[in-house]
Design a protein around this motif. Structure first.
Motif, PDB file in Angstrom:
ATOM      1  N   UNK A 191       0.820  -1.235   0.166  1.00  0.00           N
ATOM      2  CA  UNK A 191       0.079   0.050  -0.049  1.00  0.00           C
ATOM      3  C   UNK A 191       0.830   1.131   0.036  1.00  0.00           C
ATOM      4  N   UNK A 192       1.997   1.051   0.410  1.00  0.00           N
ATOM      5  CA  UNK A 192       3.033   2.320   0.286  1.00  0.00           C
ATOM      6  C   UNK A 192       4.268   2.267  -0.558  1.00  0.00           C
ATOM      7  N   UNK A 193       4.534   0.952  -0.918  1.00  0.00           N
ATOM      8  CA  UNK A 193       5.696   0.736  -1.795  1.00  0.00           C
ATOM      9  C   UNK A 193       5.469  -0.009  -3.081  1.00  0.00           C
ATOM     10  N   UNK A 194       6.409   0.414  -4.106  1.00  0.00           N
ATOM     11  CA  UNK A 194       6.057  -0.165  -5.324  1.00  0.00           C
ATOM     12  C   UNK A 194       7.480  -0.977  -5.530  1.00  0.00           C
ATOM     13  N   UNK A 195       7.411  -2.252  -5.700  1.00  0.00           N
ATOM     14  CA  UNK A 195       8.697  -3.037  -6.008  1.00  0.00           C
ATOM     15  C   UNK A 195       8.922  -2.988  -7.469  1.00  0.00           C
ATOM     16  N   UNK A 196      10.406  -2.717  -7.725  1.00  0.00           N
ATOM     17  CA  UNK A 196      10.895  -2.521  -8.930  1.00  0.00           C
ATOM     18  C   UNK A 196      11.435  -3.650  -9.363  1.00  0.00           C
ATOM     19  N   UNK A 197      12.138  -4.430  -8.479  1.00  0.00           N
ATOM     20  CA  UNK A 197      12.897  -5.522  -8.549  1.00  0.00           C
ATOM     21  C   UNK A 197      12.907  -6.419  -7.138  1.00  0.00           C
ATOM     22  N   UNK A 198      13.671  -7.748  -7.288  1.00  0.00           N
ATOM     23  CA  UNK A 198      13.662  -8.512  -6.136  1.00  0.00           C
ATOM     24  C   UNK A 198      15.321  -8.908  -6.163  1.00  0.00           C
ATOM     25  N   UNK A 199      15.912  -8.863  -5.176  1.00  0.00           N
ATOM     26  CA  UNK A 199      17.462  -9.351  -5.261  1.00  0.00           C
ATOM     27  C   UNK A 199      17.732  -9.958  -4.013  1.00  0.00           C
ATOM     28  N   UNK A 226       3.703   6.171  -3.932  1.00  0.00           N
ATOM     29  CA  UNK A 226       4.329   5.033  -3.556  1.00  0.00           C
ATOM     30  C   UNK A 226       5.879   5.200  -3.658  1.00  0.00           C
ATOM     31  N   UNK A 227       6.539   4.788  -2.758  1.00  0.00           N
ATOM     32  CA  UNK A 227       8.073   4.810  -2.929  1.00  0.00           C
ATOM     33  C   UNK A 227       8.613   3.661  -3.803  1.00  0.00           C
ATOM     34  N   UNK A 228       9.176   3.964  -4.910  1.00  0.00           N
ATOM     35  CA  UNK A 228       9.747   2.825  -5.725  1.00  0.00           C
ATOM     36  C   UNK A 228      11.025   2.311  -5.070  1.00  0.00           C
ATOM     37  N   UNK A 229      10.937   0.936  -4.786  1.00  0.00           N
ATOM     38  CA  UNK A 229      11.920   0.077  -4.012  1.00  0.00           C
ATOM     39  C   UNK A 229      12.540  -1.175  -4.525  1.00  0.00           C
TER      40      UNK A 229
END
Length: 236
Positions: A191-199, A226-229
């Motif tokens: 709800x607050x973050x937007x995942x750009x990748x997983x590592x 949302x924060x891009x994380x």
């Protein structure tokens, strides 16, 4: 002779008188007296009154029994009208209560919309200002720290001016309910973050934020951007 004839006449006259007296006495005995006749009349009158009273009581009793039996058509009509009016009153009361409830719900929704409009009316304006804040942040980050010395007074003054402008802008944001979202190391929240990748990252908890590429913002508790994380991936 004369005396004997006179005596015979006297005896005949006495016999006649005796017969007349006896006849009158019989007639008097056979005729009722006035007091007896009056008593007879009173007895007949009392009997008629008693019969009349009994007839009246019987009529009243029959009338009351008839009333207790089946109601008249007028009473039936009144009872039906009363029942209809009671049903109408009940129906109108229910409609009135529902109307009151609907009005109260509408009032509360309208009040909530007005309050939200006051709070989030600047949402579009804040989104536009976020781009300015991003530019200021990139400008301050692009300046080499080793170049900010007394030998470069102009660069130093420019950098300090950018820092002051960015700080003042963040104060204005906070004053109007706009707060930064920099969730480095926090648990990932969709709800607050937007995942750009997983590592995979050694020493980091899986599912936590490892990197923030763009800071997010919240306006009065609502996510504005949302924060891009980058999210830590668990070991396979």
């Amino acid at each position: 002779m004369a005396m004997a004839e006179w005596g015979a006449r006297a005896l005949r006259a006495g016999g006649r008188l005796a017969l007349v007296g006896a006849a009158r006495a019989g007639a008097t005995a056979a005729r009722p007296s006035r007091s007896g006749f009056a008593s007879h009349r009173l007895f007949c009158t009392a009997t008629r009154q008693k019969n009349t009273g009994q007839s009246y009581e019987d009529d009243q009793s029959q009338t009351q029994n008839g009333d207790k039996g089946e109601p008249s058509s007028t009473e039936k009509t009144l009872v039906e009208e009363k029942t209809k009016l009671e049903e109408q009153l009940k129906d109108l009361t229910e409609k009135y209560k529902r109307a009151l409830a609907d009005t109260e719900n509408l009032r509360q929704r309208s009040q909530k919309l007005v309050e939200e409009a006051k709070l989030y009316g600047i949402q579009g304006f804040c989104k536009d200002l976020l781009e300015v804040a991003d530019v200021l942040e990139k400008a301050t980050q692009s300046v080499p720290k080793e170049e900010i010395t007394g030998q470069n007074p102009h660069l130093k003054s420019l950098y300090e001016g950018l820092i002051m402008t960015e700080g003042q802008l963040q104060k204005v944001f906070s004053k109007h309910g706009l707060v930064k979202l920099n969730p480095i190391g926090a648990k990932f929240d969709p709800y607050e973050h937007e995942a750009l990748f997983h590592t995979p990252v050694e020493g980091k908890e899986p599912g936590s934020v490892a990197l923030v590429t763009k800071i997010g913002y919240k306006l009065y508790g609502r996510t504005l951007r949302p924060a891009l994380v980058g999210v830590v991936k668990g070991a396979e």
